[in-house]
Design a protein around this motif. Structure first.
Motif, PDB file in Angstrom:
ATOM      1  N   VAL A 123       6.854   2.398   5.524  1.00  0.00           N
ATOM      2  CA  VAL A 123       6.546   1.351   4.460  1.00  0.00           C
ATOM      3  C   VAL A 123       7.984   0.539   4.342  1.00  0.00           C
ATOM      4  O   VAL A 123       8.914   1.273   4.915  1.00  0.00           O
ATOM      5  CB  VAL A 123       6.390   2.051   3.061  1.00  0.00           C
ATOM      6  CG1 VAL A 123       4.955   2.749   3.122  1.00  0.00           C
ATOM      7  CG2 VAL A 123       7.297   3.133   2.756  1.00  0.00           C
ATOM      8  N   ALA A 124       7.755  -0.464   3.590  1.00  0.00           N
ATOM      9  CA  ALA A 124       9.317  -1.247   3.384  1.00  0.00           C
ATOM     10  C   ALA A 124       9.907  -1.012   2.086  1.00  0.00           C
ATOM     11  O   ALA A 124      10.838  -1.549   1.969  1.00  0.00           O
ATOM     12  CB  ALA A 124       8.585  -2.825   3.442  1.00  0.00           C
ATOM     13  N   ASP A 125       9.203  -0.433   1.240  1.00  0.00           N
ATOM     14  CA  ASP A 125       9.700   0.064   0.011  1.00  0.00           C
ATOM     15  C   ASP A 125       9.286   1.292  -0.611  1.00  0.00           C
ATOM     16  O   ASP A 125       8.355   1.756  -0.400  1.00  0.00           O
ATOM     17  CB  ASP A 125       8.807  -1.009  -1.097  1.00  0.00           C
ATOM     18  CG  ASP A 125       9.513  -1.280  -2.533  1.00  0.00           C
ATOM     19  OD1 ASP A 125      10.051  -0.323  -3.012  1.00  0.00           O
ATOM     20  OD2 ASP A 125       9.050  -2.339  -3.171  1.00  0.00           O
ATOM     21  N   VAL A 126      10.498   1.974  -1.145  1.00  0.00           N
ATOM     22  CA  VAL A 126      10.306   3.169  -1.319  1.00  0.00           C
ATOM     23  C   VAL A 126       9.201   3.323  -2.509  1.00  0.00           C
ATOM     24  O   VAL A 126       8.779   4.607  -2.714  1.00  0.00           O
ATOM     25  CB  VAL A 126      11.682   3.695  -2.054  1.00  0.00           C
ATOM     26  CG1 VAL A 126      12.852   4.105  -1.050  1.00  0.00           C
ATOM     27  CG2 VAL A 126      12.191   3.092  -3.346  1.00  0.00           C
ATOM     28  N   ARG A 127       8.959   2.367  -3.359  1.00  0.00           N
ATOM     29  CA  ARG A 127       7.898   2.545  -4.118  1.00  0.00           C
ATOM     30  C   ARG A 127       6.337   2.809  -3.577  1.00  0.00           C
ATOM     31  O   ARG A 127       5.500   2.884  -4.213  1.00  0.00           O
ATOM     32  CB  ARG A 127       7.821   1.267  -5.290  1.00  0.00           C
ATOM     33  CG  ARG A 127       8.893   1.062  -6.337  1.00  0.00           C
ATOM     34  CD  ARG A 127       8.966  -0.164  -6.712  1.00  0.00           C
ATOM     35  NE  ARG A 127       8.880  -1.225  -5.980  1.00  0.00           N
ATOM     36  CZ  ARG A 127       8.761  -2.378  -6.387  1.00  0.00           C
ATOM     37  NH1 ARG A 127       8.321  -2.827  -7.734  1.00  0.00           N
ATOM     38  NH2 ARG A 127       8.644  -3.433  -5.429  1.00  0.00           N
ATOM     39  N   GLN A 128       6.376   2.366  -2.225  1.00  0.00           N
ATOM     40  CA  GLN A 128       5.176   2.910  -1.546  1.00  0.00           C
ATOM     41  C   GLN A 128       5.140   4.457  -1.085  1.00  0.00           C
ATOM     42  O   GLN A 128       4.262   4.787  -0.238  1.00  0.00           O
ATOM     43  CB  GLN A 128       5.215   1.911  -0.592  1.00  0.00           C
ATOM     44  CG  GLN A 128       5.006   0.262  -0.863  1.00  0.00           C
ATOM     45  CD  GLN A 128       5.158  -0.546   0.411  1.00  0.00           C
ATOM     46  OE1 GLN A 128       6.367  -0.653   1.010  1.00  0.00           O
ATOM     47  NE2 GLN A 128       3.983  -1.138   0.916  1.00  0.00           N
ATOM     48  N   VAL A 129       6.122   5.026  -1.392  1.00  0.00           N
ATOM     49  CA  VAL A 129       6.238   6.240  -0.890  1.00  0.00           C
ATOM     50  C   VAL A 129       5.352   7.279  -2.001  1.00  0.00           C
ATOM     51  O   VAL A 129       5.546   6.993  -3.323  1.00  0.00           O
ATOM     52  CB  VAL A 129       7.650   7.112  -0.959  1.00  0.00           C
ATOM     53  CG1 VAL A 129       7.516   8.473  -0.518  1.00  0.00           C
ATOM     54  CG2 VAL A 129       8.404   6.198   0.068  1.00  0.00           C
ATOM     55  N   PRO A 166       0.792  -0.966   0.021  1.00  0.00           N
ATOM     56  CA  PRO A 166      -0.058  -0.005   0.177  1.00  0.00           C
ATOM     57  C   PRO A 166       0.709   1.299  -0.031  1.00  0.00           C
ATOM     58  O   PRO A 166       2.121   1.307   0.466  1.00  0.00           O
ATOM     59  CB  PRO A 166      -0.895  -0.190   1.479  1.00  0.00           C
ATOM     60  CG  PRO A 166       0.162  -0.798   2.330  1.00  0.00           C
ATOM     61  CD  PRO A 166       0.756  -1.750   1.421  1.00  0.00           C
ATOM     62  N   LEU A 167       0.378   2.258  -0.372  1.00  0.00           N
ATOM     63  CA  LEU A 167       0.967   3.676  -0.468  1.00  0.00           C
ATOM     64  C   LEU A 167       0.776   4.446   0.777  1.00  0.00           C
ATOM     65  O   LEU A 167      -0.291   5.314   0.677  1.00  0.00           O
ATOM     66  CB  LEU A 167       0.413   4.402  -1.584  1.00  0.00           C
ATOM     67  CG  LEU A 167       1.000   3.934  -3.159  1.00  0.00           C
ATOM     68  CD1 LEU A 167      -0.215   4.472  -4.385  1.00  0.00           C
ATOM     69  CD2 LEU A 167       2.248   4.056  -3.519  1.00  0.00           C
ATOM     70  N   ASN A 168       1.563   3.989   1.735  1.00  0.00           N
ATOM     71  CA  ASN A 168       1.171   4.647   3.081  1.00  0.00           C
ATOM     72  C   ASN A 168       2.039   5.670   3.537  1.00  0.00           C
ATOM     73  O   ASN A 168       2.202   6.016   4.906  1.00  0.00           O
ATOM     74  CB  ASN A 168       0.954   3.295   4.027  1.00  0.00           C
ATOM     75  CG  ASN A 168      -0.218   2.660   4.050  1.00  0.00           C
ATOM     76  OD1 ASN A 168      -1.098   2.963   3.513  1.00  0.00           O
ATOM     77  ND2 ASN A 168       0.104   1.411   4.519  1.00  0.00           N
ATOM     78  N   LEU A 169       3.126   5.998   2.920  1.00  0.00           N
ATOM     79  CA  LEU A 169       3.724   7.232   3.142  1.00  0.00           C
ATOM     80  C   LEU A 169       3.816   8.307   2.320  1.00  0.00           C
ATOM     81  O   LEU A 169       4.107   8.120   1.307  1.00  0.00           O
ATOM     82  CB  LEU A 169       5.432   7.095   3.260  1.00  0.00           C
ATOM     83  CG  LEU A 169       6.225   7.916   3.706  1.00  0.00           C
ATOM     84  CD1 LEU A 169       5.993   8.341   4.982  1.00  0.00           C
ATOM     85  CD2 LEU A 169       7.773   7.434   3.829  1.00  0.00           C
ATOM     86  N   ILE A 170       3.208   9.447   2.790  1.00  0.00           N
ATOM     87  CA  ILE A 170       2.933  10.557   2.178  1.00  0.00           C
ATOM     88  C   ILE A 170       3.819  11.524   2.189  1.00  0.00           C
ATOM     89  O   ILE A 170       3.810  12.291   3.554  1.00  0.00           O
ATOM     90  CB  ILE A 170       1.475  11.068   1.987  1.00  0.00           C
ATOM     91  CG1 ILE A 170       0.363   9.861   2.065  1.00  0.00           C
ATOM     92  CG2 ILE A 170       1.116  11.990   0.919  1.00  0.00           C
ATOM     93  CD1 ILE A 170       0.516   8.875   0.964  1.00  0.00           C
TER      94      ILE A 170
END
Length: 241
Positions: free
Chosen positions: A172-178, A10-14
Protein backbone atom coordinates in the motif's frame (compact mmCIF):
# COMPACT_ATOMS: atom_id res chain seq x y z
CA UNK A 1 -9.29 17.62 0.96
CA UNK A 2 -9.40 14.26 2.75
CA UNK A 3 -10.64 14.24 6.35
CA UNK A 4 -7.94 12.93 8.67
CA UNK A 5 -10.43 10.48 10.20
CA UNK A 6 -11.25 8.87 6.86
CA UNK A 7 -9.69 5.52 6.05
CA UNK A 8 -7.63 5.52 2.85
CA UNK A 9 -8.90 2.82 0.50
CA UNK A 10 -8.11 0.14 -0.42
CA UNK A 11 -7.18 -1.60 2.84
CA UNK A 12 -4.76 -4.02 1.25
CA UNK A 13 -2.14 -4.69 3.96
CA UNK A 14 -3.31 -6.82 6.87
CA UNK A 15 -0.94 -7.24 9.84
CA UNK A 16 -2.09 -10.06 12.11
CA UNK A 17 -0.79 -11.07 15.52
CA UNK A 18 -0.26 -14.79 16.09
CA UNK A 19 -0.75 -16.15 19.66
CA UNK A 20 -4.24 -15.29 20.84
CA UNK A 21 -5.33 -13.83 17.49
CA UNK A 22 -4.74 -16.44 14.82
CA UNK A 23 -3.19 -19.13 17.05
CA UNK A 24 -4.76 -20.70 20.15
CA UNK A 25 -1.86 -21.80 22.34
CA UNK A 26 -3.84 -23.10 25.31
CA UNK A 27 -1.89 -21.15 27.93
CA UNK A 28 1.53 -22.22 26.67
CA UNK A 29 3.02 -18.76 27.33
CA UNK A 30 2.31 -19.10 31.04
CA UNK A 31 3.55 -22.69 31.17
CA UNK A 32 6.76 -21.81 29.32
CA UNK A 33 7.29 -18.82 31.62
CA UNK A 34 6.94 -21.01 34.70
CA UNK A 35 9.70 -23.27 33.40
CA UNK A 36 11.91 -20.26 32.60
CA UNK A 37 11.31 -18.69 36.01
CA UNK A 38 12.18 -21.92 37.78
CA UNK A 39 15.38 -22.09 35.71
CA UNK A 40 16.35 -18.72 37.19
CA UNK A 41 15.58 -19.78 40.74
CA UNK A 42 12.07 -18.38 41.17
CA UNK A 43 10.34 -20.78 43.53
CA UNK A 44 6.99 -22.12 42.25
CA UNK A 45 4.15 -21.13 44.53
CA UNK A 46 6.03 -18.20 46.05
CA UNK A 47 4.75 -14.62 46.15
CA UNK A 48 7.56 -13.63 43.80
CA UNK A 49 6.49 -16.30 41.31
CA UNK A 50 2.85 -15.17 41.47
CA UNK A 51 3.78 -11.52 40.96
CA UNK A 52 6.01 -12.30 37.98
CA UNK A 53 3.38 -14.53 36.40
CA UNK A 54 0.77 -11.78 36.76
CA UNK A 55 3.15 -9.35 35.04
CA UNK A 56 3.50 -11.80 32.15
CA UNK A 57 -0.29 -11.92 31.85
CA UNK A 58 -0.59 -8.14 31.99
CA UNK A 59 2.04 -7.65 29.27
CA UNK A 60 0.82 -10.27 26.80
CA UNK A 61 1.69 -9.07 23.31
CA UNK A 62 4.89 -7.31 24.28
CA UNK A 63 8.26 -8.58 23.07
CA UNK A 64 9.25 -11.36 25.46
CA UNK A 65 12.85 -10.20 25.92
CA UNK A 66 11.50 -6.79 27.01
CA UNK A 67 9.24 -8.48 29.55
CA UNK A 68 12.16 -10.46 30.96
CA UNK A 69 14.30 -7.33 31.19
CA UNK A 70 11.62 -5.77 33.36
CA UNK A 71 11.22 -8.90 35.49
CA UNK A 72 14.83 -9.94 36.06
CA UNK A 73 16.70 -6.65 36.12
CA UNK A 74 19.95 -7.41 34.30
CA UNK A 75 20.55 -8.12 30.64
CA UNK A 76 22.29 -11.41 31.42
CA UNK A 77 19.40 -12.72 33.53
CA UNK A 78 16.86 -11.48 31.00
CA UNK A 79 18.61 -13.32 28.16
CA UNK A 80 18.92 -16.49 30.23
CA UNK A 81 15.21 -16.32 31.03
CA UNK A 82 14.32 -15.64 27.41
CA UNK A 83 16.40 -18.58 26.18
CA UNK A 84 14.77 -20.89 28.73
CA UNK A 85 11.33 -19.58 27.79
CA UNK A 86 11.87 -20.06 24.06
CA UNK A 87 13.22 -23.58 24.62
CA UNK A 88 10.26 -24.53 26.83
CA UNK A 89 7.70 -23.02 24.46
CA UNK A 90 9.25 -24.85 21.51
CA UNK A 91 9.07 -28.15 23.40
CA UNK A 92 5.41 -27.55 24.25
CA UNK A 93 4.62 -26.66 20.62
CA UNK A 94 6.38 -29.82 19.44
CA UNK A 95 4.15 -31.72 21.85
CA UNK A 96 1.12 -30.75 19.79
CA UNK A 97 -0.34 -28.31 22.31
CA UNK A 98 -1.20 -25.63 19.78
CA UNK A 99 -3.95 -25.08 17.21
CA UNK A 100 -5.35 -22.40 14.91
CA UNK A 101 -8.05 -20.10 16.23
CA UNK A 102 -11.21 -21.48 14.56
CA UNK A 103 -11.62 -19.87 11.14
CA UNK A 104 -8.21 -18.17 11.21
CA UNK A 105 -6.68 -20.05 8.30
CA UNK A 106 -9.81 -19.58 6.23
CA UNK A 107 -9.82 -15.86 7.02
CA UNK A 108 -6.23 -15.45 5.85
CA UNK A 109 -6.93 -17.43 2.68
CA UNK A 110 -10.00 -15.28 1.99
CA UNK A 111 -8.06 -12.05 2.55
CA UNK A 112 -5.35 -13.13 0.13
CA UNK A 113 -7.90 -14.37 -2.41
CA UNK A 114 -9.40 -10.86 -2.26
CA UNK A 115 -6.02 -9.45 -3.28
CA UNK A 116 -4.86 -8.31 0.14
CA UNK A 117 -1.34 -8.86 1.51
CA UNK A 118 -1.21 -10.63 4.88
CA UNK A 119 1.66 -10.44 7.37
CA UNK A 120 1.85 -12.56 10.55
CA UNK A 121 3.69 -10.96 13.49
CA UNK A 122 4.76 -12.13 16.95
CA UNK A 123 6.54 -11.01 20.09
CA UNK A 124 8.45 -14.30 20.12
CA UNK A 125 11.91 -14.88 18.71
CA UNK A 126 12.22 -16.18 15.14
CA UNK A 127 13.01 -19.74 16.24
CA UNK A 128 9.75 -19.91 18.20
CA UNK A 129 7.72 -18.27 15.46
CA UNK A 130 9.06 -20.81 12.98
CA UNK A 131 8.24 -23.68 15.35
CA UNK A 132 4.62 -22.47 15.52
CA UNK A 133 4.38 -22.06 11.74
CA UNK A 134 5.79 -25.56 11.21
CA UNK A 135 3.48 -27.13 13.80
CA UNK A 136 0.44 -25.63 12.08
CA UNK A 137 1.65 -26.15 8.51
CA UNK A 138 1.49 -22.39 8.00
CA UNK A 139 4.85 -21.71 6.35
CA UNK A 140 3.17 -20.55 3.14
CA UNK A 141 -0.07 -19.24 4.60
CA UNK A 142 0.89 -15.55 4.75
CA UNK A 143 2.86 -13.32 2.41
CA UNK A 144 5.39 -12.45 5.13
CA UNK A 145 6.14 -13.29 8.78
CA UNK A 146 7.88 -10.90 11.17
CA UNK A 147 9.31 -11.03 14.69
CA UNK A 148 10.88 -8.14 16.65
CA UNK A 149 14.38 -8.93 15.37
CA UNK A 150 13.13 -8.39 11.81
CA UNK A 151 12.13 -4.83 12.75
CA UNK A 152 15.29 -3.67 14.47
CA UNK A 153 14.67 -5.51 17.74
CA UNK A 154 11.77 -3.51 19.13
CA UNK A 155 8.51 -5.38 19.53
CA UNK A 156 5.12 -4.12 20.64
CA UNK A 157 3.91 -1.64 21.82
CA UNK A 158 6.31 0.06 19.39
CA UNK A 159 4.96 0.33 15.83
CA UNK A 160 8.12 -1.09 14.27
CA UNK A 161 6.77 -4.45 13.06
CA UNK A 162 3.75 -2.80 11.44
CA UNK A 163 5.98 -0.27 9.73
CA UNK A 164 8.40 -3.01 8.67
CA UNK A 165 5.46 -4.83 7.06
CA UNK A 166 4.50 -1.58 5.31
CA UNK A 167 8.03 -1.03 3.99
CA UNK A 168 8.90 -4.62 3.09
CA UNK A 169 5.75 -5.54 1.24
CA UNK A 170 5.12 -2.28 -0.61
CA UNK A 171 1.50 -3.43 -0.68
CA UNK A 172 0.00 0.00 0.00
CA UNK A 173 1.05 3.62 -0.46
CA UNK A 174 -0.41 5.04 2.75
CA UNK A 175 -0.21 3.71 6.32
CA UNK A 176 -3.94 4.44 6.62
CA UNK A 177 -4.42 1.52 4.21
CA UNK A 178 -2.97 -0.86 6.84
CA UNK A 179 -5.16 -3.01 9.08
CA UNK A 180 -3.69 -4.20 12.39
CA UNK A 181 -5.39 -7.03 14.29
CA UNK A 182 -4.51 -8.41 17.71
CA UNK A 183 -5.82 -9.64 21.06
CA UNK A 184 -3.87 -7.41 23.46
CA UNK A 185 -3.58 -3.79 24.52
CA UNK A 186 -0.03 -3.82 23.15
CA UNK A 187 -1.29 -4.85 19.71
CA UNK A 188 -3.70 -1.92 19.78
CA UNK A 189 -1.01 0.57 20.85
CA UNK A 190 1.31 -0.69 18.11
CA UNK A 191 -1.41 -0.24 15.50
CA UNK A 192 -2.38 3.23 16.69
CA UNK A 193 1.23 4.41 16.80
CA UNK A 194 1.82 3.14 13.26
CA UNK A 195 -1.05 5.23 11.88
CA UNK A 196 -3.01 2.20 10.64
CA UNK A 197 -6.49 2.91 9.28
CA UNK A 198 -8.12 0.08 11.21
CA UNK A 199 -6.88 -1.30 14.52
CA UNK A 200 -9.11 -4.25 15.37
CA UNK A 201 -9.13 -6.13 18.64
CA UNK A 202 -10.28 -9.73 18.87
CA UNK A 203 -11.77 -11.40 21.95
CA UNK A 204 -9.98 -14.75 21.59
CA UNK A 205 -6.89 -13.93 23.62
CA UNK A 206 -5.38 -12.18 26.60
CA UNK A 207 -7.29 -8.92 26.97
CA UNK A 208 -10.98 -8.06 27.06
CA UNK A 209 -13.07 -5.55 25.14
CA UNK A 210 -12.53 -2.67 27.57
CA UNK A 211 -8.73 -2.94 27.51
CA UNK A 212 -8.75 -3.16 23.72
CA UNK A 213 -10.92 -0.05 23.33
CA UNK A 214 -9.01 1.89 25.99
CA UNK A 215 -5.81 1.32 24.02
CA UNK A 216 -7.15 2.46 20.66
CA UNK A 217 -9.18 -0.31 19.01
CA UNK A 218 -11.36 1.09 16.24
CA UNK A 219 -13.30 -2.19 16.12
CA UNK A 220 -13.66 -5.22 18.40
CA UNK A 221 -14.45 -8.59 16.81
CA UNK A 222 -15.41 -11.91 18.32
CA UNK A 223 -12.51 -13.43 16.38
CA UNK A 224 -10.30 -12.94 13.36
CA UNK A 225 -12.80 -15.06 11.41
CA UNK A 226 -14.99 -11.93 11.21
CA UNK A 227 -12.28 -9.81 9.60
CA UNK A 228 -12.99 -10.49 5.89
CA UNK A 229 -16.62 -9.47 6.35
CA UNK A 230 -15.60 -6.30 8.20
CA UNK A 231 -13.21 -5.28 5.43
CA UNK A 232 -15.75 -6.04 2.73
CA UNK A 233 -17.69 -3.00 3.93
CA UNK A 234 -14.88 -0.88 5.34
CA UNK A 235 -14.50 1.91 2.74
CA UNK A 236 -15.85 4.55 5.10
CA UNK A 237 -14.71 6.52 8.17
CA UNK A 238 -13.65 4.24 11.00
CA UNK A 239 -16.44 3.42 13.40
CA UNK A 240 -16.18 3.42 17.14
CA UNK A 241 -15.69 -0.10 18.48
Amino acid sequence: MTDKNTIAAPLNLIVLDMAGTTVADGGLVERAFERAAEHLGVEPGSADHAAKLQYVRDTMGESKISVFRDLFGTEDRARRANSAFERAYGELVDGGLIAPVPGAREAVEKLRADGRTVVLTTGFARVTQDAILDALGWRDLADLTLCPADAGGRGRPYPDMVLAAFLRTGAVADVRQVVVVGDTAYDMLSGVRSGAGIVAGVRTGAHGREALIDNGATHVLASVAELPALLAGSRRPAESA
